[in-house]
Write an enzyme that holds these catalytic residues in place. Structure first.
Site, PDB file in Angstrom:
ATOM      1  N   VAL A  82       0.848  -1.191   0.000  1.00  0.00           N
ATOM      2  CA  VAL A  82       0.000   0.000   0.000  1.00  0.00           C
ATOM      3  C   VAL A  82       0.885   1.243   0.000  1.00  0.00           C
ATOM      4  O   VAL A  82       1.714   1.439   0.891  1.00  0.00           O
ATOM      5  CB  VAL A  82      -0.938   0.015   1.217  1.00  0.00           C
ATOM      6  CG1 VAL A  82      -1.769   1.296   1.227  1.00  0.00           C
ATOM      7  CG2 VAL A  82      -1.858  -1.204   1.197  1.00  0.00           C
ATOM      8  N   LYS A  83       0.690   2.071  -1.008  1.00  0.00           N
ATOM      9  CA  LYS A  83       1.496   3.275  -1.179  1.00  0.00           C
ATOM     10  C   LYS A  83       0.742   4.466  -0.587  1.00  0.00           C
ATOM     11  O   LYS A  83      -0.418   4.698  -0.921  1.00  0.00           O
ATOM     12  CB  LYS A  83       1.774   3.483  -2.674  1.00  0.00           C
ATOM     13  CG  LYS A  83       2.896   4.445  -3.006  1.00  0.00           C
ATOM     14  CD  LYS A  83       3.146   4.401  -4.513  1.00  0.00           C
ATOM     15  CE  LYS A  83       4.242   5.339  -4.946  1.00  0.00           C
ATOM     16  NZ  LYS A  83       4.379   5.333  -6.433  1.00  0.00           N
TER      17      LYS A  83
END
Length: 217
Positions: A82-83
């Site tokens: 998850v960025k």
């Protein structure tokens, strides 16, 4: 050093991944928009093509919404990272993800102190933007050097993922100063293979071999 592709073009990713030299993929909202395809569909396809880490970025700005979006993205495949942006809310979300065992890539890092906070929040990766710093007259490699020194001083496990990489020289310099990962556009990945003296030398070898009249097979 690991090499990631910065792309959402699944055909190109599949082709370059066939070399066995692609360790992961990063994406962002701009690349998703250019693809013209639903984000979740694109991420799922990339995860099938490359078994390594695949960064998928949240679009929310509050930590509550980031956590909700991140959980949905992480559910796509086990290799989703998850960025999240390097903001106060982003780091609150990062710490929440760390507590849940969800891998994170904290992006848009432009200072050593930002990188320090990302590590303290439990980020899996931090992404310093090299090319954008260069655009403003700074040396992006100095940032990687400083982050490397800080992380080594305190034993942080967060990996330095050099981003906004524009050319082969950036890749070489990032490797020298200690980046753990570099993410690059497909064109730059292809350029890594090339050198005019390699082409010239191969041409001469093949010419000389042809003159022998031999065949290995």
């Amino acid at each position: 050093m690991q090499i990631f592709l910065d792309s959402t073009d699944t055909k190109v990713i599949a082709d370059l991944a066939s070399t066995g030299l692609v360790d992961g993929v990063t994406t962002n909202p701009t690349l998703i928009a250019k693809s013209g395809r639903p984000m979740l569909e694109v991420i799922a396809e990339i995860c099938d093509l490359v078994p390594g880490p695949i960064s998928a970025e949240v679009a929310a700005t509050t930590h509550e919404a980031m956590v909700a979006e991140g959980r949905k993205l992480a559910a796509i495949a086990p290799n989703v990272v998850v960025k999240i942006p390097l903001t106060r809310d982003g780091l609150i979300a990062c710490a929440a993800f760390a507590g849940e065992g969800i891998s994170t890539n904290v992006t848009l890092c432009f200072s050593p102190t930002q990188a320090l906070l990302a590590a303290k929040a439990g980020a899996t990766y931090v992404s310093p933007f090299i090319g954008r710093l260069d655009d403003y007259g700074f040396d992006g490699m100095d940032l990687i050097r400083d982050i490397r020194a800080i992380y080594d001083n305190y034993g942080y496990e967060t990996e330095i993922l050099a981003a906004s990489v524009r050319n082969v020289t950036h890749v070489k310099d990032a490797a020298i100063v200690g980046a753990d990962v570099v993410t690059i556009p497909p064109a730059t990945f292809s350029d890594l293979f090339k050198h005019p003296l390699t082409d010239k030398g191969l041409e001469q070898f093949l010419k000389d071999w042809a003159g022998t009249g031999q065949s290995i097979l």
